[in-house]
Design an enzyme around this catalytic site. Structure first.
Site, PDB file in Angstrom:
ATOM      1  CE  LYS A  15      48.593  50.059  77.928  1.00  0.00           C
ATOM      2  NZ  LYS A  15      47.966  48.902  78.307  1.00  0.00           N
ATOM      3  NE  ARG A  90      49.411  44.125  76.148  1.00  0.00           N
ATOM      4  CZ  ARG A  90      48.556  44.462  75.382  1.00  0.00           C
ATOM      5  NH1 ARG A  90      48.934  45.434  74.669  1.00  0.00           N
ATOM      6  NH2 ARG A  90      47.637  45.251  76.300  1.00  0.00           N
ATOM      7  NE  ARG A 173      42.999  42.894  78.199  1.00  0.00           N
ATOM      8  CZ  ARG A 173      42.057  43.317  78.301  1.00  0.00           C
ATOM      9  NH1 ARG A 173      40.844  42.872  78.521  1.00  0.00           N
ATOM     10  NH2 ARG A 173      42.564  44.777  77.857  1.00  0.00           N
TER      11      ARG A 173
HETATM   12  P1  AMP Z   1      44.427  46.340  73.824  1.00  0.00           P
HETATM   13  O1  AMP Z   1      44.228  46.903  73.620  1.00  0.00           O
HETATM   14  O2  AMP Z   1      46.320  46.899  73.653  1.00  0.00           O
HETATM   15  O3  AMP Z   1      44.206  46.098  75.069  1.00  0.00           O
HETATM   16  O4  AMP Z   1      45.709  44.910  73.263  1.00  0.00           O
HETATM   17  C1  AMP Z   1      44.387  44.535  73.195  1.00  0.00           C
HETATM   18  C2  AMP Z   1      44.976  42.851  73.052  1.00  0.00           C
HETATM   19  O5  AMP Z   1      45.493  42.963  71.443  1.00  0.00           O
HETATM   20  C3  AMP Z   1      46.230  42.260  74.078  1.00  0.00           C
HETATM   21  O6  AMP Z   1      45.108  41.121  74.742  1.00  0.00           O
HETATM   22  C4  AMP Z   1      46.381  40.435  73.156  1.00  0.00           C
HETATM   23  O7  AMP Z   1      46.038  40.093  73.053  1.00  0.00           O
HETATM   24  C5  AMP Z   1      47.126  41.430  72.116  1.00  0.00           C
HETATM   25  N1  AMP Z   1      47.779  42.833  71.485  1.00  0.00           N
HETATM   26  C6  AMP Z   1      47.963  44.333  71.501  1.00  0.00           C
HETATM   27  N2  AMP Z   1      49.229  44.378  71.371  1.00  0.00           N
HETATM   28  C7  AMP Z   1      49.916  42.971  71.835  1.00  0.00           C
HETATM   29  C8  AMP Z   1      51.297  43.130  71.640  1.00  0.00           C
HETATM   30  N3  AMP Z   1      51.735  44.510  71.566  1.00  0.00           N
HETATM   31  N4  AMP Z   1      52.003  41.680  71.565  1.00  0.00           N
HETATM   32  C9  AMP Z   1      51.326  40.818  72.018  1.00  0.00           C
HETATM   33  N5  AMP Z   1      49.225  40.542  71.399  1.00  0.00           N
HETATM   34  C10 AMP Z   1      49.474  42.199  72.103  1.00  0.00           C
END
Ligand code: AMP
Length: 216
Positions: A15, A90, A173
């Site tokens: 993404k 999410r 995750r």
């Molecule tokens: P990402 O960089 O999108 O993989 O996000 C890293 C981490 O940030 C995730 O594993 C969650 O802990 C937190 N996070 C990011 N986006 C969200 C979301 N929409 N809702 C809740 N936690 C989030």
């Protein structure tokens, strides 16, 4: 052209990489909740302190915190040009809140792009992922090496491994993805907004296919 876009898919589906390519091509604002949380952690703000403990263990940051953050960001004037939501929504509560917010600010979602990827490949990508500390550009220790070891090709910043890119946090995750995020595919499919692409196509072909679709 579709300009208000959600990017969906499990961790490691690509993404962030796709969002960075599309943002430049289509002149859209890239809104990554993960990046926003990581910036807040680095700056040690109240938000960062709160988010840190969830993120490092692979858990989701609570809905009310995440929704508030996105609402504020989406309301800013630059989002009028269009936006790519990367990593949000999410959960069903987030998707429902987004529907309400986007209606209120007259920036309704045009499409939810889903990136399909098999489990084994997700693990390979995440365990070898390295990220630039300065500009966030993504690399992989085998398949997307920088020209110079540990140094970003784009800005010369140092590359690091995210704290949550380890086997234990990844397992958590992926569980959150299956139980809380995957049901959103049906949420958007029912609204006629879902479009799926195969993330195994490779970075360039995936970008070509998605950007041609969005330009229609
Ligand atoms: P990402 O960089 O999108 O993989 O996000 C890293 C981490 O940030 C995730 O594993 C969650 O802990 C937190 N996070 C990011 N986006 C969200 C979301 N929409 N809702 C809740 N936690 C989030």
């Amino acid at each position: 052209m579709k300009k208000n876009i959600i990017l969906m898919g499990p961790p490691g589906a690509g993404k962030g990489t796709l969002a960075k390519q599309l943002k430049d091509e289509l002149h859209l604002v890239h809104i990554s909740t993960g990046d926003m949380f990581r910036d807040a952690i680095q700056a040690q703000t109240e938000l960062g302190k709160l988010a840190q403990k969830y993120i490092n263990d692979g858990h989701l940051v609570p809905d009310e915190v995440t929704i508030g953050l996105v609402k504020e960001r989406l309301s800013q004037p630059d989002c009028e040009a269009g936006f790519l939501l990367d990593g949000f929504p999410r959960t069903t509560a987030q998707a429902e809140a987004l529907e309400k917010i986007s209606r209120e600010i007259s920036r309704e979602i045009d499409v939810a792009i889903n990136l399909d990827c098999d489990h084994q490949e997700l693990v390979r990508r995440i365990s070898g992922r390295r990220v630039c500390k300065n500009c966030g550009a993504p690399y992989h220790i085998e398949s997307m090496k920088p020209k110079q070891d540990g140094v970003c090709d784009l800005c010369g910043g140092p590359l690091y491994q995210r704290k949550d890119d380890n086997e234990e946090a990844l397992k958590v995750r992926l569980e959150h993805y299956d139980s809380e995020t995957k049901p959103l595919l049906e949420f958007y499919s029912k609204r006629g907004l879902l479009e799926s692409f195969n993330s195994l196509l490779g970075k360039e072909q995936l970008f070509d296919e998605v950007s041609s679709f969005l330009k229609k």
